[in-house]
Design a protein around this motif. Structure first.
Motif, PDB file in Angstrom:
ATOM      1  N   ARG A 127     -19.122  -4.758  -1.629  1.00  0.00           N
ATOM      2  CA  ARG A 127     -19.333  -4.696  -0.192  1.00  0.00           C
ATOM      3  C   ARG A 127     -20.787  -4.327   0.078  1.00  0.00           C
ATOM      4  N   LYS A 168     -11.952   8.377  -2.576  1.00  0.00           N
ATOM      5  CA  LYS A 168     -13.367   8.502  -2.902  1.00  0.00           C
ATOM      6  C   LYS A 168     -14.148   9.040  -1.693  1.00  0.00           C
ATOM      7  N   ASN A 179      -9.795  -5.307   1.764  1.00  0.00           N
ATOM      8  CA  ASN A 179      -9.766  -3.843   1.857  1.00  0.00           C
ATOM      9  C   ASN A 179      -8.699  -3.202   0.976  1.00  0.00           C
ATOM     10  N   LEU A 180      -7.734  -4.005   0.535  1.00  0.00           N
ATOM     11  CA  LEU A 180      -6.664  -3.454  -0.295  1.00  0.00           C
ATOM     12  C   LEU A 180      -7.092  -3.350  -1.738  1.00  0.00           C
ATOM     13  N   PRO A 212     -24.686  -9.076   6.993  1.00  0.00           N
ATOM     14  CA  PRO A 212     -23.878  -8.722   5.830  1.00  0.00           C
ATOM     15  C   PRO A 212     -23.047  -9.895   5.340  1.00  0.00           C
ATOM     16  N   PRO A 266     -20.112   0.268   1.987  1.00  0.00           N
ATOM     17  CA  PRO A 266     -18.916   0.635   1.226  1.00  0.00           C
ATOM     18  C   PRO A 266     -17.896   1.340   2.112  1.00  0.00           C
ATOM     19  N   LEU A 267     -16.614   1.016   1.906  1.00  0.00           N
ATOM     20  CA  LEU A 267     -15.553   1.606   2.731  1.00  0.00           C
ATOM     21  C   LEU A 267     -15.480   3.111   2.568  1.00  0.00           C
ATOM     22  N   PHE A 268     -15.719   3.602   1.337  1.00  0.00           N
ATOM     23  CA  PHE A 268     -15.593   5.046   1.127  1.00  0.00           C
ATOM     24  C   PHE A 268     -16.598   5.791   1.999  1.00  0.00           C
ATOM     25  N   GLU A 299      -9.067  -2.738  -5.221  1.00  0.00           N
ATOM     26  CA  GLU A 299      -9.916  -1.718  -5.804  1.00  0.00           C
ATOM     27  C   GLU A 299     -10.946  -2.399  -6.706  1.00  0.00           C
ATOM     28  N   MET A 314     -13.583  -1.529  10.445  1.00  0.00           N
ATOM     29  CA  MET A 314     -14.454  -1.268   9.292  1.00  0.00           C
ATOM     30  C   MET A 314     -15.553  -2.334   9.223  1.00  0.00           C
ATOM     31  N   ALA A 344       1.103   3.836  -3.115  1.00  0.00           N
ATOM     32  CA  ALA A 344       0.652   5.223  -2.976  1.00  0.00           C
ATOM     33  C   ALA A 344       1.673   6.183  -3.570  1.00  0.00           C
ATOM     34  N   HIS A 404      -5.910   2.783   7.808  1.00  0.00           N
ATOM     35  CA  HIS A 404      -7.008   1.807   7.790  1.00  0.00           C
ATOM     36  C   HIS A 404      -6.687   0.571   6.967  1.00  0.00           C
ATOM     37  N   ARG A 405      -5.492   0.556   6.353  1.00  0.00           N
ATOM     38  CA  ARG A 405      -5.077  -0.545   5.486  1.00  0.00           C
ATOM     39  C   ARG A 405      -6.108  -0.776   4.389  1.00  0.00           C
ATOM     40  N   ILE A 406      -6.415   0.288   3.674  1.00  0.00           N
ATOM     41  CA  ILE A 406      -7.357   0.166   2.567  1.00  0.00           C
ATOM     42  C   ILE A 406      -6.728   0.751   1.311  1.00  0.00           C
ATOM     43  N   ASN A 407      -7.339   0.480   0.202  1.00  0.00           N
ATOM     44  CA  ASN A 407      -6.847   0.980  -1.082  1.00  0.00           C
ATOM     45  C   ASN A 407      -6.918   2.514  -1.115  1.00  0.00           C
ATOM     46  N   PRO A 408      -5.827   3.183  -1.533  1.00  0.00           N
ATOM     47  CA  PRO A 408      -5.818   4.655  -1.557  1.00  0.00           C
ATOM     48  C   PRO A 408      -6.948   5.250  -2.412  1.00  0.00           C
ATOM     49  N   ALA A 409      -7.328   4.550  -3.489  1.00  0.00           N
ATOM     50  CA  ALA A 409      -8.404   5.070  -4.338  1.00  0.00           C
ATOM     51  C   ALA A 409      -9.729   5.095  -3.573  1.00  0.00           C
ATOM     52  N   THR A 410      -9.923   4.089  -2.713  1.00  0.00           N
ATOM     53  CA  THR A 410     -11.144   4.035  -1.906  1.00  0.00           C
ATOM     54  C   THR A 410     -11.165   5.179  -0.898  1.00  0.00           C
ATOM     55  N   LEU A 466       0.827  -1.213   0.000  1.00  0.00           N
ATOM     56  CA  LEU A 466       0.000   0.000   0.000  1.00  0.00           C
ATOM     57  C   LEU A 466       0.855   1.253   0.000  1.00  0.00           C
ATOM     58  N   GLU A 480     -18.441  -4.712   7.430  1.00  0.00           N
ATOM     59  CA  GLU A 480     -18.457  -5.487   6.194  1.00  0.00           C
ATOM     60  C   GLU A 480     -19.588  -5.075   5.256  1.00  0.00           C
ATOM     61  N   ASN A 530      -3.399   9.161   1.358  1.00  0.00           N
ATOM     62  CA  ASN A 530      -2.456   8.069   1.605  1.00  0.00           C
ATOM     63  C   ASN A 530      -2.318   7.753   3.088  1.00  0.00           C
ATOM     64  N   ASP A 573     -15.525  -2.037  -3.718  1.00  0.00           N
ATOM     65  CA  ASP A 573     -16.390  -1.311  -2.788  1.00  0.00           C
ATOM     66  C   ASP A 573     -17.868  -1.468  -3.156  1.00  0.00           C
TER      67      ASP A 573
END
Lengths: 296, 118
Positions: free
Chosen positions: A218, B49, A195-196, A274, B6-8, A198, B1, A177, B40-46, A173, B3, B34, A215
């Motif tokens: 989810r 958003k 979560n990683l 969920p 959506p994470l965003f 996209e 987070m 970035a 949060h260990r999530i994708n930067p794009a998320t 990650l 389940e 970033n 996302d």
């Protein structure tokens, strides 16, 4: 957005066995993609086809707009890390790390050095003498430090312990970035990586069953459980991915429930919970297990 | 987070919470996309958003080349919006559960008074 990978009507047969069955999809530049599916679903074959290590039976593959097979202008930009990478017998890890820049023009030796320390990899020991996890760590280091615009990780972490896997996710990650690129990661540890990611591509029996933004998946499916009669009447006409029953109780994984549907279900005394990405993948790829259960 | 959402949306909500409770003051800088992604260990794009939802909403504003900041008046707007949702999201479920358990109206209001007095 530019497509880094474009695949059209790709098919790969081994004798009478069809490993990849008429696949079409594309992967956009700068993203972490998950390639998920069960054992034997065709993930590794697909990655081998994409990296020019296998010849397609039919169909077309374009990486950066060009065909990958025997094409150095494409392969210079690609790094492929697979689960059971073989190294020359006498090699030590530092031989691999020293020769890597010959193949990867964007190699970052400082990052490689830092990762060696993070993973506590003994670089002056013969690779043959390393543990399973240490060999995997070496692959992960090469994959990250190569900074290839298109990086494939095919089950990169067999034998890696939980701490090392977390280091891998964090470093991926952080480096992604700072140096955006396209990563295609195939794994069975879906909960750990969900979560990683996209974007998620799920294949089953050589076909794509899910190709969607992570996302958006989810919360896209819900487990509805309760008395069998109530679950069945609620499920009728809805998109049921998977269902199970025990005694008089049933549960069904249903996709696409809106707020009104949820209110109806609660009104009928059903429980809603969920569905995680991992459960969703299991539900969409276990049709046979269900049939077996029903006939038992 | 969680389940199921959506994470965003969860990232956006967390930033809102920080603004409402004052952790992020108006005109102060919000952590970068970033930083959110790494934490949060999530994708930067998320993460991006989630932040952009608040920019479109006017809660955050962008300073070119510097980062994201909390808009003046953001807290008041957010509090007003949450108050509108309070009845549906918190009050109605409590009343429904109380009715189910046979807790009378006066018992319920006594409970609320005792709790809030503490």
């Amino acid at each position: 957005m530019t497509a880094v990978i474009e695949v059209e009507h790709l098919t790969k047969r081994f004798g009478r066995f069809t490993a990849i069955d008429d696949l079409s999809f594309s992967v956009q530049e700068h993203g972490i993609y998950g390639l998920l599916g069960r054992n034997g679903a065709g993930k590794t074959t697909l990655m081998q086809l994409l990296t020019g290590q296998q010849f397609a039976t039919s169909g077309d593959i374009r990486l950066f707009g060009e065909r990958p097979v025997e094409n150095s202008s494409v392969l210079d930009r690609v790094c492929s890390i697979k689960e059971s990478q073989r190294y020359p017998d006498e090699y030590q890890a530092h031989h691999v790390l020293t020769s890597a820049p010959w193949f990867f023009p964007r190699w970052d030796a400082a990052l490689a050095g830092q990762l060696v320390a993070d993973f506590r990899l003994p670089v002056k020991r013969r690779i043959k003498k390393l543990s399973r996890g240490q060999v995997s760590a070496l692959g992960v280091i090469v994959g990250l430090a190569s900074r290839a615009p298109l990086t494939f990780f095919d089950e990169p972490y067999l034998g890696l312990d939980a701490v090392a896997r977390q280091i891998f996710y964090d470093r991926l990650l952080a480096d992604y970035a700072e140096h955006p690129r396209t990563v295609l990661l195939s794994t069975h540890l879906i909960d750990e990586v969900s979560n990683l990611l996209e974007h998620v591509i799920v294949i089953d029996d050589g076909k794509i069953v899910i190709d969607a933004e992570a996302d958006a998946l989810r919360g896209s499916a819900t487990t509805v459980s309760g008395r069998t009669a109530a679950v069945e009447s609620f499920s009728a006409g809805r998109n049921v991915l998977h269902s199970e029953n025990v005694g008089g109780l049933s549960s069904a994984v249903i996709s696409g429930l809106g707020p009104d549907d949820r209110a109806t279900a609660i009104g009928e005394g059903l429980d809603l919970s969920p569905v995680s990405l991992q459960q969703l993948v299991v539900a969409t790829t276990t049709s046979r297990a269900t049939e077996w259960k029903e006939s038992a | 987070m969680d389940e199921d959402r959506p994470l965003f949306a969860q990232i956006a909500e967390q930033i809102e919470n920080d603004i409402i409770d004052g952790t992020l003051a108006e005109d102060s800088q919000v952590p970068s996309t970033n930083e959110f992604a790494a934490f949060h260990r999530i994708n930067p794009a998320t993460a991006a958003k989630g932040v952009n939802v608040l920019v479109d909403d006017g809660v955050l504003y962008k300073r070119r080349g510097i980062g994201m900041f909390v808009s003046p008046g953001a807290r008041a707007t957010l509090v007003a919006r949450r108050r509108e949702r309070f009845e549906n999201e918190y009050l109605k479920p409590i009343i429904a559960e109380a009715a189910k358990l046979g807790i009378s109206r006066s018992e319920l209001s006594t409970m609320i008074e005792t709790e809030t007095a503490q």
